[in-house]
Design an enzyme around this catalytic site. Structure first.
Site, mmCIF file in Angstrom:
data_model
loop_
_atom_site.group_PDB
_atom_site.id
_atom_site.type_symbol
_atom_site.label_atom_id
_atom_site.label_comp_id
_atom_site.label_asym_id
_atom_site.label_seq_id
_atom_site.Cartn_x
_atom_site.Cartn_y
_atom_site.Cartn_z
ATOM 1 N N ARG A 31 0.828 -1.204 0.000
ATOM 2 C CA ARG A 31 0.000 0.000 0.000
ATOM 3 C C ARG A 31 0.865 1.257 0.000
ATOM 4 N NH1 ARG A 31 -0.587 4.657 2.765
ATOM 5 N NH2 ARG A 31 -0.253 3.537 4.737
ATOM 6 N N ASP A 32 1.561 1.518 1.070
ATOM 7 C CA ASP A 32 2.359 2.732 1.185
ATOM 8 C C ASP A 32 3.507 2.729 0.188
ATOM 9 O OD1 ASP A 32 3.188 5.173 2.250
ATOM 10 O OD2 ASP A 32 4.431 4.235 3.774
ATOM 11 N N HIS A 228 6.629 4.099 12.739
ATOM 12 C CA HIS A 228 6.725 4.074 11.272
ATOM 13 C C HIS A 228 7.813 5.066 10.879
ATOM 14 C CE1 HIS A 228 4.574 3.746 7.205
ATOM 15 N NE2 HIS A 228 5.549 4.625 7.003
ATOM 16 N N HIS A 230 10.884 6.544 8.298
ATOM 17 C CA HIS A 230 11.532 6.655 6.992
ATOM 18 C C HIS A 230 13.032 6.801 7.228
ATOM 19 C CE1 HIS A 230 8.024 7.342 4.150
ATOM 20 N NE2 HIS A 230 7.463 7.197 5.335
ATOM 21 N N CYS A 261 8.890 9.689 0.444
ATOM 22 C CA CYS A 261 8.105 10.846 0.872
ATOM 23 C C CYS A 261 8.344 11.983 -0.101
ATOM 24 C CB CYS A 261 8.479 11.284 2.279
ATOM 25 S SG CYS A 261 7.543 12.733 2.806
ATOM 26 N N ASN A 270 10.718 4.163 2.970
ATOM 27 C CA ASN A 270 10.418 3.503 4.228
ATOM 28 C C ASN A 270 11.575 2.631 4.699
ATOM 29 O OD1 ASN A 270 7.518 4.122 4.810
ATOM 30 N ND2 ASN A 270 7.219 3.212 2.794
#
Length: 320
Positions: A31-32, A228, A230, A261, A270
């Protein structure tokens, strides 16, 4: 990358005191990760990706997003994808396939596919709320309240993502009380779990420790939290270790380091799931993940994306 995985019986497991015995990895690559790709992958490839992640031992795999296709065209095939995943929980007991929903319409679409887990995506800062959600911070929380209430009434588990917890590209430093207050609002409206996002990858271990301590003083125990990170500045693993020391045992990661991002120039995406698993297994922490199978999955997907995986562990294990 050849896809063959080097196995030397490493890493050697050397536990450290004060860390959890087991960590649940919340895999966000499907997803991300994929929502950041320039071009959408075929739905059959996405389904195979999720299936391979489950077969590698991951038991929480965020499958897709029920956001309007105009905003996230890479995931416009959510309705086509979910039926292709319907048999996976039966094949892999305990598997959860959460989906992101932005509003009540997204929830309706998700419920029509029998989902058992959803996530909502909030911001700790005003500017990002307006840019990402086209609403003020307060208006966005008001939008999520009926979504969370309806999902809870339907017996659906709800995760709350809170972005920009450690720094914002427009506002700079984000005050701890602001993050704590917004996070508590999400939990109080009914979210079962709160994922603290370092959206632009600027956090350091001291910041992570301070935020978790502040949440603890506000009555939010670490068993309600996930992290979460990065890896923009190479701090994701050190930040994760700080969170583990504070009692957090749920960590978000993305297979092969997929994702990024758009708000940080030089952002490197990520935390790679393989890099995380290597560290956790080296600490003697259980994950249930077959690292070789996971690395092979990321190599397979890299072939479909036309570029090598940025994960250092994937490259080391596969010679890529």
């Amino acid at each position: 990358m050849t896809g063959s995985v080097l196995d030397l019986g490493l890493p050697e497991a050397v536990p450290l005191p004060g860390l959890p015995a087991r960590v649940r990895i919340h895999e966000v690559g499907a997803r991300d990760g994929l929502q950041n790709e320039a071009l959408p992958l075929p739905v059959e490839v996405k389904a195979e990706f999720v299936a391979r992640l489950a077969a590698a031992g991951l038991r929480t795999v965020e499958a897709t997003s029920f956001v309007h296709p105009k905003w996230v065209p890479q995931l416009a095939d959510a309705e086509q994808l979910m039926p292709l995943l319907a048999d996976l929980p039966g094949r892999h007991p305990g598997l959860r396939l959460p989906v992101l929903v932005p509003n009540e319409r997204g929830l309706e679409r998700a419920l029509a596919h029998g989902v058992a887990d959803i996530a909502v995506f909030a911001s700790a800062t005003e500017t990002f709320a307006r840019r990402n959600l086209n609403r003020s911070l307060e208006e966005s929380l008001e939008m999520f309240a009926p979504v969370v209430a309806r999902a809870t009434a339907e017996g659906v588990r709800v995760r709350g993502y809170l972005s920009m917890c450690f720094g914002d590209p427009w506002e700079g430093r984000v005050p701890l009380p602001q993050v704590v207050a917004t996070g508590r609002r999400l939990l109080e409206m009914g979210c079962d779990e709160l994922s603290l996002g370092d959206t632009i990858g600027v956090a350091t271990p001291g910041q992570v420790t301070a935020l978790l301590e502040a949440l603890g003083r506000a009555g939010v125990a670490p068993d309600r939290l996930a992290v979460h990170f990065h890896d923009t500045y190479g701090q994701a693993l050190s930040n994760t270790l700080a969170a583990l020391r504070a009692g957090v045992s749920v960590v978000d990661a993305s297979a092969g380091g997929l994702g990024g991002c758009p708000y940080a120039r030089s952002a490197t995406g990520n935390l790679a799931t393989e890099d995380l698993v290597w560290m956790l297994h080296g600490l003697g922490i259980g994950t249930g993940v077959d690292l070789g199978a996971l690395a092979a999955t990321s190599v397979w997907l890299a072939g479909h994306l036309g570029r090598p995986s940025p994960s250092r562990t994937v490259r080391a294990l596969t010679g890529g």
